[in-house]
Structure formats: structure tokens, C-alpha cells
Scaffold this motif. Structure first.
Motif, PDB file in Angstrom:
ATOM      1  N   GLN A  98       2.427   5.950  10.010  1.00  0.00           N
ATOM      2  CA  GLN A  98       1.138   6.487  10.426  1.00  0.00           C
ATOM      3  C   GLN A  98       0.219   6.640   9.216  1.00  0.00           C
ATOM      4  N   THR A  99      -1.064   6.403   9.418  1.00  0.00           N
ATOM      5  CA  THR A  99      -2.046   6.510   8.343  1.00  0.00           C
ATOM      6  C   THR A  99      -2.815   7.809   8.499  1.00  0.00           C
ATOM      7  N   PRO A 100      -2.916   8.608   7.420  1.00  0.00           N
ATOM      8  CA  PRO A 100      -3.665   9.860   7.539  1.00  0.00           C
ATOM      9  C   PRO A 100      -5.151   9.595   7.744  1.00  0.00           C
ATOM     10  N   GLU A 101      -5.818  10.539   8.399  1.00  0.00           N
ATOM     11  CA  GLU A 101      -7.262  10.378   8.617  1.00  0.00           C
ATOM     12  C   GLU A 101      -8.010  10.367   7.290  1.00  0.00           C
ATOM     13  N   TYR A 102      -7.561  11.213   6.364  1.00  0.00           N
ATOM     14  CA  TYR A 102      -8.168  11.271   5.034  1.00  0.00           C
ATOM     15  C   TYR A 102      -7.066  11.115   3.995  1.00  0.00           C
ATOM     16  N   GLY A 103      -7.285  10.233   3.048  1.00  0.00           N
ATOM     17  CA  GLY A 103      -6.280  10.026   2.021  1.00  0.00           C
ATOM     18  C   GLY A 103      -6.706   8.925   1.068  1.00  0.00           C
ATOM     19  N   TRP A 104      -5.801   8.574   0.151  1.00  0.00           N
ATOM     20  CA  TRP A 104      -6.081   7.473  -0.770  1.00  0.00           C
ATOM     21  C   TRP A 104      -4.869   6.550  -0.809  1.00  0.00           C
ATOM     22  N   THR A 105      -5.134   5.293  -1.132  1.00  0.00           N
ATOM     23  CA  THR A 105      -4.087   4.267  -1.161  1.00  0.00           C
ATOM     24  C   THR A 105      -4.133   3.528  -2.490  1.00  0.00           C
ATOM     25  N   MET A 106      -2.959   3.352  -3.070  1.00  0.00           N
ATOM     26  CA  MET A 106      -2.861   2.460  -4.225  1.00  0.00           C
ATOM     27  C   MET A 106      -2.555   1.062  -3.714  1.00  0.00           C
ATOM     28  N   PHE A 107      -3.517   0.161  -3.902  1.00  0.00           N
ATOM     29  CA  PHE A 107      -3.313  -1.255  -3.581  1.00  0.00           C
ATOM     30  C   PHE A 107      -2.524  -1.822  -4.764  1.00  0.00           C
TER      31      PHE A 107
ATOM     32  N   GLY B 272       0.803  -1.218   0.000  1.00  0.00           N
ATOM     33  CA  GLY B 272       0.000   0.000   0.000  1.00  0.00           C
ATOM     34  C   GLY B 272       0.833   1.263   0.000  1.00  0.00           C
ATOM     35  N   CYS B 273       0.672   2.071  -1.050  1.00  0.00           N
ATOM     36  CA  CYS B 273       1.286   3.398  -1.129  1.00  0.00           C
ATOM     37  C   CYS B 273       0.176   4.418  -0.898  1.00  0.00           C
ATOM     38  N   THR B 274       0.391   5.355   0.034  1.00  0.00           N
ATOM     39  CA  THR B 274      -0.693   6.215   0.513  1.00  0.00           C
ATOM     40  C   THR B 274      -0.318   7.692   0.437  1.00  0.00           C
ATOM     41  N   TRP B 275      -1.325   8.521   0.126  1.00  0.00           N
ATOM     42  CA  TRP B 275      -1.186   9.968   0.107  1.00  0.00           C
ATOM     43  C   TRP B 275      -2.285  10.595   0.952  1.00  0.00           C
ATOM     44  N   ALA B 276      -1.957  11.682   1.654  1.00  0.00           N
ATOM     45  CA  ALA B 276      -2.923  12.386   2.499  1.00  0.00           C
ATOM     46  C   ALA B 276      -3.672  13.426   1.666  1.00  0.00           C
ATOM     47  N   TYR B 277      -4.981  13.467   1.816  1.00  0.00           N
ATOM     48  CA  TYR B 277      -5.796  14.467   1.132  1.00  0.00           C
ATOM     49  C   TYR B 277      -5.631  15.839   1.782  1.00  0.00           C
ATOM     50  N   ARG B 278      -5.825  16.874   0.993  1.00  0.00           N
ATOM     51  CA  ARG B 278      -5.875  18.233   1.537  1.00  0.00           C
ATOM     52  C   ARG B 278      -7.154  18.446   2.346  1.00  0.00           C
ATOM     53  N   LYS B 279      -8.218  17.835   1.900  1.00  0.00           N
ATOM     54  CA  LYS B 279      -9.507  17.899   2.595  1.00  0.00           C
ATOM     55  C   LYS B 279     -10.227  16.579   2.352  1.00  0.00           C
ATOM     56  N   PRO B 280     -11.209  16.222   3.163  1.00  0.00           N
ATOM     57  CA  PRO B 280     -11.917  14.956   2.918  1.00  0.00           C
ATOM     58  C   PRO B 280     -12.519  14.919   1.518  1.00  0.00           C
ATOM     59  N   GLU B 281     -12.362  13.773   0.855  1.00  0.00           N
ATOM     60  CA  GLU B 281     -12.915  13.570  -0.480  1.00  0.00           C
ATOM     61  C   GLU B 281     -13.940  12.439  -0.429  1.00  0.00           C
ATOM     62  N   ALA B 282     -14.913  12.509  -1.309  1.00  0.00           N
ATOM     63  CA  ALA B 282     -15.954  11.484  -1.361  1.00  0.00           C
ATOM     64  C   ALA B 282     -15.372  10.154  -1.835  1.00  0.00           C
ATOM     65  N   VAL B 283     -16.019   9.075  -1.419  1.00  0.00           N
ATOM     66  CA  VAL B 283     -15.659   7.726  -1.851  1.00  0.00           C
ATOM     67  C   VAL B 283     -16.771   7.219  -2.753  1.00  0.00           C
ATOM     68  N   GLY B 284     -16.408   6.776  -3.952  1.00  0.00           N
ATOM     69  CA  GLY B 284     -17.413   6.301  -4.891  1.00  0.00           C
ATOM     70  C   GLY B 284     -17.558   4.785  -4.859  1.00  0.00           C
ATOM     71  N   GLY B 285     -18.797   4.298  -4.912  1.00  0.00           N
ATOM     72  CA  GLY B 285     -19.058   2.858  -5.001  1.00  0.00           C
ATOM     73  C   GLY B 285     -18.380   2.076  -3.904  1.00  0.00           C
ATOM     74  N   SER B 286     -17.553   1.115  -4.313  1.00  0.00           N
ATOM     75  CA  SER B 286     -16.818   0.285  -3.357  1.00  0.00           C
ATOM     76  C   SER B 286     -15.529   0.939  -2.908  1.00  0.00           C
ATOM     77  N   GLY B 287     -15.235   2.128  -3.450  1.00  0.00           N
ATOM     78  CA  GLY B 287     -13.976   2.795  -3.141  1.00  0.00           C
ATOM     79  C   GLY B 287     -12.886   2.501  -4.136  1.00  0.00           C
ATOM     80  N   CYS B 288     -13.157   1.624  -5.096  1.00  0.00           N
ATOM     81  CA  CYS B 288     -12.184   1.300  -6.145  1.00  0.00           C
ATOM     82  C   CYS B 288     -12.802   1.672  -7.486  1.00  0.00           C
ATOM     83  N   GLU B 289     -12.318   2.748  -8.090  1.00  0.00           N
ATOM     84  CA  GLU B 289     -12.904   3.218  -9.341  1.00  0.00           C
ATOM     85  C   GLU B 289     -11.904   3.307 -10.490  1.00  0.00           C
ATOM     86  N   ALA B 290     -10.655   2.973 -10.249  1.00  0.00           N
ATOM     87  CA  ALA B 290      -9.659   3.022 -11.325  1.00  0.00           C
ATOM     88  C   ALA B 290      -8.597   1.969 -11.066  1.00  0.00           C
ATOM     89  N   ASN B 291      -8.036   1.436 -12.157  1.00  0.00           N
ATOM     90  CA  ASN B 291      -6.995   0.424 -12.000  1.00  0.00           C
ATOM     91  C   ASN B 291      -5.979   0.513 -13.139  1.00  0.00           C
TER      92      ASN B 291
END
Length: 543
Positions: A373-382, A322-341
Motif C-alpha cells: 500500500q502507498t501512503p497518502e503522504y510520503g517520500w520515495t527514493m527512486f 522504490g523505497c517509501t516512507w510515510a510522512y507524519r504530516k503533508p510536506e511541500a514538494v519543491g520544483g519537480s519533486g527531485c531535489e537531492a540525489n
């Protein structure tokens, strides 16, 4: 237990007493996951054969199943077999949690719902190993055209409409998904309109994901295949029924034993029994029934019915880092949370992808061993290995159903896998740190800049599984093969296997769709062998 079948006075999905289930059927299908649901439905659709579908877990009536965003809540719950691997030297001695769906729908009721059909090279490899072109890519395209009810752009040579499996892309992907495609294009990764069209015939690409979500709700394979047929008199679905072993007449399987609400029951099959219990429980039932490596079985006092050294060997899974980035602000999660590959190559000389990247629109905690540490808001590339070279194995710890299987994943034991993992993480970091993401993120939180040795350390400590366990009862023609091209178990009559365990090697991408193909192929073979009517297209939804 719950019995799901036809009754004039009682609606489907109502509890029945144990004696409501008969003992003899034409076909017994063990396991109501992605493969077993397809097998049972296609056999029952004919109308001339009685079918029993046994499932160890419970029903699929839960918000954590129907709500696509709640899939993580199923992990470690009663809907998960919650297997755990043995300590793996390649993972610094860590033990991987190996989730697997338990209940109607199996993995398709708790997974991320990504529909990925496998690469052309995967299916052509299956055909070569089996010695049967019916497993080759051109043949498999025919199965996908039968299976799918594709909601996207018309592609008549590759995609199907009117089938049981609703497949669609999100209508309005989140900005982070669109940013990934832009970043991929800037790095020279071609962007495709569909994951499962031309993209699975070339060395790789990026796309918006295709998902099993309809009107905001999950559609499991059980829901698509079996539920429309529950009113049929010839189909019986029994939950809370744990298959414990096969019943033999010499070397012919005549039925199964199962624990139903704690009570031992026997069910007999006039025609055949199909094991669709998944890549852990299928080899376990085989071995505890006397089919497997002779010396291993004898060491547990199990009478050997058929010496098959390949049972439990060749274990494969997709690893992720898992490679992770912290969001500047909370972002919406679409569907299952996986929308691109992205499917791409660790080496330009490869002719098919060996890197698998599924973007998750929320921050996934790294294993505690990383110290990150994991950010409260962010996204992860599985982000991980689509074609791992490491091979594991399963061993029995004892002869009884309550004796757990010892799973030795042997992860990252081959040097090629570490080389591919380093390339995968490098690509992931290039993508996530590109200009397209800067309006969305403040920066990278995992893994961050590291030396080569530091990155190897991160990979070993952060690796988790995609939960795509497979290949433990492989199809083929060598002495380690367990089933032939018709999915018949070598040396045994009236027994076939239809699940991910028959894969000679793991497919590129998520394994749900290939498991449905395996179920469809098994049903075709069974219908032909036993004189049932030819399958209609598209799948008949009415009864």
C-alpha cells in the motif's frame, strides 16, 4: 501539422498549409529531443545552411510541460511514445512501461529535469571504445563549459556560464532533501556542493540536485536551443511529421520519407541526414530502411542495404526500486519533486558509482505485483542501478511503420545486477530509517524488513525504469558497432546518428545532459565536414 520558421507576415508557431514546406534542405535532423534540438540549432546558427527539423509529436505548449510539478501527468499521454517491454523473466514475467518523450523537446519536455553530466569513467570508456580522445572526459568538459549557464558556485575548469542551458539548484530545498544529505554523511557518503563538479570524478557522493528549471518553469532543450532561432530563414521545424524510412541512392542516404498529417512526404538533404529519434525509433527506422541484422531483415521481406548486426542490440536502461516512507504530516514538494540525489558503490572495490538514487518528495505507488500500500503522504527514493550489466535487444514485428518494435529489456538477467540491487536497497533503507528522518516520517512502507529471498522477490516485482533507454546503435570499432567515432553509420554515406542509442554503455545518472553533449559533438563534426564556420562561444542567443 505545424510549421515553425520565418515568415515576414506570419508570426512563429502559426499553422501553415502542407505545401508551405519545401522538399530540399542542406541538412535534415529527425527528432526534436535533447540531441536533435542541439544538432539543428548549431547547424542553423551558422546561417549558411538550410536545416529541416522533423518531429513526430506536437508542440510543447501545455501546463503539464511548463509546470515542473506536473511531469507525471505526461506519462501515458499523447506526449509519450508509451512503449512497453516484452515479458522479462528477471522481473517475474512483468512488462515494463518504457516512456519516451514525443513532441518538441522530446524527453526534456516530460522528464524530471535533473541535469547529470555522466561520470568521468563513462566518457573515458566512450573514448576507448571509439578510439578517439575527443570523446574522453577532458574533451567533454569543454562541451559542458560551452553548453551550460551554471547558476552555482564558480568552478571554471568544470562549469560553464553564458551557454544556452540554464542549470540551477533549488534555492530552498525541502527538509526531506536536507535530511537525506545529513543521513548520507552519517553513513560515510561524502556530501558535495554540486553533482556535476568533483563528485563526477570520484567514487561517488550525495548532493542537492541540479535542475532545468528557471523562474519556476521547465526549460526543455528545444526551448533553450531552437526557440531563440525560430525567426531564422534557414531553419524550418515541422511537427506531426513521423519519419518512416530513409531514401537511398545506392548506399548514400539522400533524404527521408515521413508521414505528415497522414500524408506521405519526401524530404531531400544536399549534405547529410541525422537520426535523433531515440534508442527505440532510431534502430526501428534503420532496420525498416534496410540497415541492420541481415537475417532479421530478410525474415520480414526487407531488402538489405547494409548488414549491421548491432542495430537494436545492447539495449540498456536504469532500473529503480522504490523505497517509501510515510510522512507524519503533508510536506511541500519543491520544483519537480527531485531535489537531492546520491551516486554510490555496491562494492568498495569499484572506482565509480554503480548505484543511482534520486529522492522524490512524494510517495510513488509500487507496482501492484508487490501487494504494498502507498501512503497518502510520503517520500520515495527512486533507487537503482547506475551501471547495469544486463543487455536487451529490439526486434521488428514487421516491415511497416505501424508494426511495433518488440523491446526485450532482459532486465536483471545478470547476477551482478541483483547483487547491486540488494546493496542499493540496503543503503536506501539505512538512509531512510536513520535518525535524521524521524521528525518527518512515521515509518517505512516499502519494502520493509525482509529475508534475502523476500528482498529479491521485492526487487523483481517492484523494479521500474528511469526511462533512460540507450545504447541500441552503439559507437565503437567491433563488429557489433553501428557508428564510428564521427557518428557515421558504418557502410552508409551521408547518415549520422546523434542520440542516446550511440552510447557504448549507459552513463551514470540521468541521460538528458549526455544527450545534449552528443548533439553538440555531432554538430561540430558536421560543421567541420561541410565547411561551416567554427562555433562561437558562448552560444549566440540573438539572430
Amino acid at each position: 501539422m505545424k510549421l515553425y520558421n520565418y515568415d515576414d507576415n506570419v508570426p512563429a508557431n502559426t499553422s501553415f498549409p502542407q505545401n508551405a514546406v519545401g522538399d530540399v534542405f542542406d541538412f535534415i535532423v529527425c527528432g526534436a529531443g535533447s540531441s536533435g534540438s542541439a544538432v539543428a540549432a548549431r547547424l542553423a546558427e551558422d546561417g549558411n545552411a538550410s536545416v529541416l527539423l522533423l518531429e513526430a509529436g506536437g508542440d510543447d505548449k501545455s501546463e503539464t510541460v511548463s509546470n515542473p510539478a506536473q511531469w507525471p501527468l505526461n506519462l501515458g499521454s499523447s506526449r509519450d511514445w508509451s512503449f512497453v517491454g516484452q515479458p522479462a523473466p528477471g522481473l517475474d514475467g512483468r512488462r515494463l512501461p518504457l516512456s519516451m518523450g514525443k513532441g518538441l523537446g522530446g524527453g526534456s519536455s516530460i522528464n524530471v529535469m535533473v541535469w547529470a553530466r555522466g561520470h568521468k569513467a563513462d566518457w573515458d570508456y566512450f573514448a576507448a571504445e571509439a578510439g578517439d580522445d575527443a570523446w574522453g572526459y577532458e574533451s567533454i568538459l569543454g562541451y559542458y563549459r560551452r553548453i551550460e549557464d551554471w547558476q552555482g558556485d564558480v568552478d571554471p575548469s568544470r562549469r560553464g556560464t553564458g551557454g544556452p542551458v540554464h542549470v540551477a539548484q533549488p534555492l530552498s530545498p525541502q527538509p526531506v532533501a536536507e535530511a537525506l544529505l545529513s543521513a548520507a554523511s552519517a553513513l560515510g557518503v561524502p556530501v558535495f556542493g554540486s553533482t556535476n563538479g568533483e563528485m563526477m570524478e570520484v567514487p561517488g557522493g550525495a548532493s542537492i540536485a541540479e535542475l532545468r528549471i528557471r523562474d519556476g518553469k521547465r526549460e526543455s532543450v528545444f526551448h533553450s536551443y531552437v526557440r531563440p532561432l525560430l525567426s531564422r530563414r534557414n531553419l524550418t521545424v515541422l511537427t506531426d511529421a513521423l519519419v518512416t524510412r530513409l531514401i537511398f541512392d545506392g548506399k548514400r542516404v539522400k533524404g527521408v520519407e515521413a508521414l505528415v498529417d497522414g500524408r506521405q512526404r519526401q524530404f531531400m538533404a544536399h549534405c547529410e541526414t541525422v537520426l535523433s529519434l531515440g534508442a527505440i525509433n532510431t534502430p526501428k527506422v534503420l532496420m525498416q530502411s534496410g540497415i541492420g541484422p541481415e537475417k532479421d531483415l530478410q525474415s520480414h521481406g526487407i531488402t538489405v542495404v547494409q548488414d549491421l548486426p548491432g542495430v537494436g542490440r545492447n539495449h540498456q536502461d536504469h532500473l529503480a526500486f522504490g523505497c517509501t516512507w510515510a510522512y507524519r504530516k503533508p510536506e511541500a514538494v519543491g520544483g519537480s519533486g527531485c531535489e537531492a540525489n546520491i551516486y554510490w558503490k555496491s562494492d568498495t572495490r569499484l572506482n565509480q558509482p554503480d548505484i543511482l538514487q534520486c529522492q522524490l518528495e512524494f510517495a510513488v505507488p509500487s507496482p501492484s505485483e508487490t501487494g504494498l500500500q502507498t501512503p497518502e503522504y510520503g517520500w520515495t527514493m527512486f533507487n537503482g542501478l547506475a551501471q547495469p550489466k544486463s543487455r536487451g535487444r529490439l526486434r521488428l514485428s514487421g516491415p511497416d511503420i505501424n508494426d511495433p518494435v518488440l523491446i526485450e529489456p532482459n532486465s536483471l538477467s545478470e547476477p551482478e545486477d541483483m547483487a547491486a540491487a540488494l546493496a542499493a536497497v540496503e543503503l536506501c533503507r539505512e538512509l531512510g530509517n536513520s535518525d535524521g528522518f524521524r521528525p518527518l516520517v512515521t515509518g517505512e512502507t516499502a519494502p520493509g524488513p525482509r529475508s534475502r529471498s523476500g528482498m529479491i522477490d521485492f526487487i523483481r516485482r517492484s523494479a521500474v525504469t528511469y526511462w533512460h533507454q540507450s545504447c541500441t546503435a552503439k559507437m565503437g570499432r567491433d563488429n557489433m558497432s553501428v557508428v564510428d567515432s564521427e557518428l557515421k553509420v558504418y557502410g552508409i554515406d551521408s547518415l549520422r546518428i546523434a542520440d542516446s542509442s550511440i552510447m557504448p554503455r549507459i552513463t551514470t545518472g540521468n541521460t538528458m545532459a549526455p544527450c545534449v553533449v552528443i548533439g553538440e559533438r555531432a554538430a561540430d563534426l558536421l560543421r567541420k565536414s561541410h565547411g561551416l564556420s567554427a562555433l562561437r562561444e558562448p552560444f549566440a542567443q540573438s539572430v
